[in-house]
Design a protein around this motif. Structure first.
Motif, PDB file in Angstrom:
ATOM      1  N   MET A  65       2.391   3.067   2.187  1.00  9.91           N
ATOM      2  CA  MET A  65       2.408   2.535   0.950  1.00  9.91           C
ATOM      3  C   MET A  65       1.099   3.314   0.195  1.00  9.91           C
ATOM      4  N   MET A  66      -0.128   3.116   0.810  1.00 13.24           N
ATOM      5  CA  MET A  66      -1.398   3.372   0.117  1.00 13.24           C
ATOM      6  C   MET A  66      -1.376   4.899   0.003  1.00 13.24           C
ATOM      7  N   PHE A  67      -0.682   6.010   0.672  1.00  6.12           N
ATOM      8  CA  PHE A  67      -0.427   7.267   0.411  1.00  6.12           C
ATOM      9  C   PHE A  67       0.233   7.459  -0.464  1.00  6.12           C
ATOM     10  N   ARG A  68       1.336   6.949  -0.774  1.00  2.00           N
ATOM     11  CA  ARG A  68       2.198   6.994  -2.093  1.00  2.00           C
ATOM     12  C   ARG A  68       1.450   6.549  -3.313  1.00  2.00           C
ATOM     13  N   THR A  69       0.445   5.421  -2.978  1.00  2.00           N
ATOM     14  CA  THR A  69      -0.092   5.163  -4.278  1.00  2.00           C
ATOM     15  C   THR A  69      -1.319   6.056  -4.583  1.00  2.00           C
ATOM     16  N   LEU A  70      -1.902   6.777  -3.735  1.00  2.00           N
ATOM     17  CA  LEU A  70      -2.938   7.539  -4.037  1.00  2.00           C
ATOM     18  C   LEU A  70      -2.245   9.026  -4.573  1.00  2.00           C
ATOM     19  N   VAL A  71      -1.122   9.348  -4.258  1.00  2.00           N
ATOM     20  CA  VAL A  71      -0.543  10.339  -4.708  1.00  2.00           C
ATOM     21  C   VAL A  71      -0.084  10.224  -6.194  1.00  2.00           C
ATOM     22  N   PHE A  72       0.435   8.932  -6.346  1.00  2.00           N
ATOM     23  CA  PHE A  72       0.915   8.430  -7.799  1.00  2.00           C
ATOM     24  C   PHE A  72      -0.355   8.417  -8.879  1.00  2.00           C
ATOM     25  N   LEU A  73      -1.468   8.092  -8.198  1.00  2.00           N
ATOM     26  CA  LEU A  73      -2.659   7.886  -9.271  1.00  2.00           C
ATOM     27  C   LEU A  73      -3.464   9.141  -9.232  1.00  2.00           C
ATOM     28  N   TYR A  74      -3.239  10.388  -8.627  1.00  2.00           N
ATOM     29  CA  TYR A  74      -3.902  11.424  -8.758  1.00  2.00           C
ATOM     30  C   TYR A  74      -4.299  11.891 -10.058  1.00  2.00           C
ATOM     31  N   PRO A  75      -3.653  11.940 -11.123  1.00  2.00           N
ATOM     32  CA  PRO A  75      -4.245  12.315 -12.491  1.00  2.00           C
ATOM     33  C   PRO A  75      -5.342  11.306 -12.901  1.00  2.00           C
ATOM     34  N   VAL A  76      -5.165  10.049 -12.703  1.00  2.00           N
ATOM     35  CA  VAL A  76      -5.882   9.048 -12.880  1.00  2.00           C
ATOM     36  C   VAL A  76      -7.420   9.164 -12.266  1.00  2.00           C
ATOM     37  N   ILE A  77      -7.016   9.254 -11.060  1.00  2.00           N
ATOM     38  CA  ILE A  77      -8.305   9.479 -10.155  1.00  2.00           C
ATOM     39  C   ILE A  77      -9.407  10.727 -10.339  1.00  2.00           C
ATOM     40  N   ARG A  78      -8.530  11.557 -10.771  1.00  2.00           N
ATOM     41  CA  ARG A  78      -9.242  13.091 -10.848  1.00  2.00           C
ATOM     42  C   ARG A  78      -9.870  13.067 -12.201  1.00  2.00           C
TER      43      ARG A  78
ATOM     44  N   TRP B 143      -8.767  11.554   2.275  1.00  2.37           N
ATOM     45  CA  TRP B 143      -8.224  10.164   2.377  1.00  2.37           C
ATOM     46  C   TRP B 143      -6.435  10.638   2.106  1.00  2.37           C
ATOM     47  N   LEU B 144      -6.068  11.427   1.467  1.00  2.00           N
ATOM     48  CA  LEU B 144      -4.652  11.801   1.590  1.00  2.00           C
ATOM     49  C   LEU B 144      -4.460  12.185   3.087  1.00  2.00           C
ATOM     50  N   PHE B 145      -5.312  13.000   3.806  1.00  2.00           N
ATOM     51  CA  PHE B 145      -5.051  13.465   4.834  1.00  2.00           C
ATOM     52  C   PHE B 145      -4.923  12.283   6.116  1.00  2.00           C
ATOM     53  N   LYS B 146      -5.842  11.445   5.958  1.00  2.00           N
ATOM     54  CA  LYS B 146      -5.934  10.381   7.019  1.00  2.00           C
ATOM     55  C   LYS B 146      -4.810   9.313   6.589  1.00  2.00           C
ATOM     56  N   LEU B 147      -4.258   9.059   5.398  1.00  2.00           N
ATOM     57  CA  LEU B 147      -3.345   8.036   5.344  1.00  2.00           C
ATOM     58  C   LEU B 147      -1.932   8.708   5.225  1.00  2.00           C
ATOM     59  N   ARG B 148      -1.817   9.904   5.485  1.00  2.00           N
ATOM     60  CA  ARG B 148      -0.403  10.587   5.469  1.00  2.00           C
ATOM     61  C   ARG B 148       0.500   9.956   6.446  1.00  2.00           C
ATOM     62  N   PRO B 149       1.891   9.710   6.016  1.00  2.00           N
ATOM     63  CA  PRO B 149       2.751   9.221   6.792  1.00  2.00           C
ATOM     64  C   PRO B 149       2.911  10.274   7.911  1.00  2.00           C
ATOM     65  N   HIS B 150       3.156   9.656   9.266  1.00  2.00           N
ATOM     66  CA  HIS B 150       3.142  10.452  10.418  1.00  2.00           C
ATOM     67  C   HIS B 150       4.654  10.768  11.032  1.00  2.00           C
ATOM     68  N   GLY B 151       5.680   9.851  10.722  1.00  2.00           N
ATOM     69  CA  GLY B 151       6.956   9.983  10.861  1.00  2.00           C
ATOM     70  C   GLY B 151       7.775  10.842  10.243  1.00  2.00           C
ATOM     71  N   CYS B 152       7.571  11.029   8.904  1.00  2.00           N
ATOM     72  CA  CYS B 152       8.184  11.635   8.000  1.00  2.00           C
ATOM     73  C   CYS B 152       7.416  12.912   7.116  1.00  2.00           C
ATOM     74  N   LEU B 153       8.154  13.793   6.545  1.00  2.00           N
ATOM     75  CA  LEU B 153       7.356  14.648   5.760  1.00  2.00           C
ATOM     76  C   LEU B 153       7.648  13.940   4.267  1.00  2.00           C
ATOM     77  N   PHE B 154       6.473  13.952   3.605  1.00  2.00           N
ATOM     78  CA  PHE B 154       6.389  13.661   2.166  1.00  2.00           C
ATOM     79  C   PHE B 154       5.535  14.642   1.487  1.00  2.00           C
ATOM     80  N   ILE B 155       6.144  15.442   0.488  1.00  2.00           N
ATOM     81  CA  ILE B 155       5.350  16.646   0.161  1.00  2.00           C
ATOM     82  C   ILE B 155       5.558  16.250  -1.494  1.00  2.00           C
ATOM     83  N   PRO B 156       4.643  15.980  -2.352  1.00  2.00           N
ATOM     84  CA  PRO B 156       4.837  15.706  -3.576  1.00  2.00           C
ATOM     85  C   PRO B 156       4.694  16.984  -4.348  1.00  2.00           C
ATOM     86  N   ILE B 157       5.855  16.989  -5.136  1.00  2.00           N
ATOM     87  CA  ILE B 157       5.763  18.394  -6.057  1.00  2.00           C
ATOM     88  C   ILE B 157       4.872  18.112  -7.334  1.00  2.00           C
ATOM     89  N   LYS B 158       4.114  19.131  -7.770  1.00  2.00           N
ATOM     90  CA  LYS B 158       3.298  19.142  -8.857  1.00  2.00           C
ATOM     91  C   LYS B 158       4.187  19.382 -10.093  1.00  2.00           C
TER      92      LYS B 158
END
Length: 83
Positions: free
Chosen positions: A1-14, A68-83
């Motif tokens: 959940m936290m990983f997907r939130t960080l990926v979703f908020l990438y443009p805002v955070i950067r 943080w993305l590396f530490k919070l990544r999902p371990h059971g499945c592969l989730f690769i966001p497409i830019k």
């Protein structure tokens, strides 16, 4: 959940993260000056500590975003966001 939130908020955070952290730091220093010179109460110091803590945490998040993305990544499945 936290990983997907960080990926979703990438443009805002950067883009908005570092300027907001700088503004929070300046506001924290202003609250320190206000609490020191004007008010002997506790609220000014609490506001200063809150602003400085928020600025530090936001700066840490912006600086170490990929870690943080590396530490919070999902371990059971592969989730690769497409830019």
């Amino acid at each position: 959940m936290m990983f997907r939130t960080l990926v979703f908020l990438y443009p805002v955070i950067r883009t908005l993260g570092p300027p907001v952290a700088a503004l929070l730091f300046i506001a924290g220093l202003s609250f320190v000056g206000y609490a020191w010179l004007r008010e002997p109460g506790l609220w000014g110091w609490l506001a200063a500590v809150g602003c400085l803590l928020a600025a530090g945490l936001l700066a840490l998040l912006c600086h170490s975003y990929h870690w943080w993305l590396f530490k919070l990544r999902p371990h059971g499945c592969l989730f690769i966001p497409i830019k």
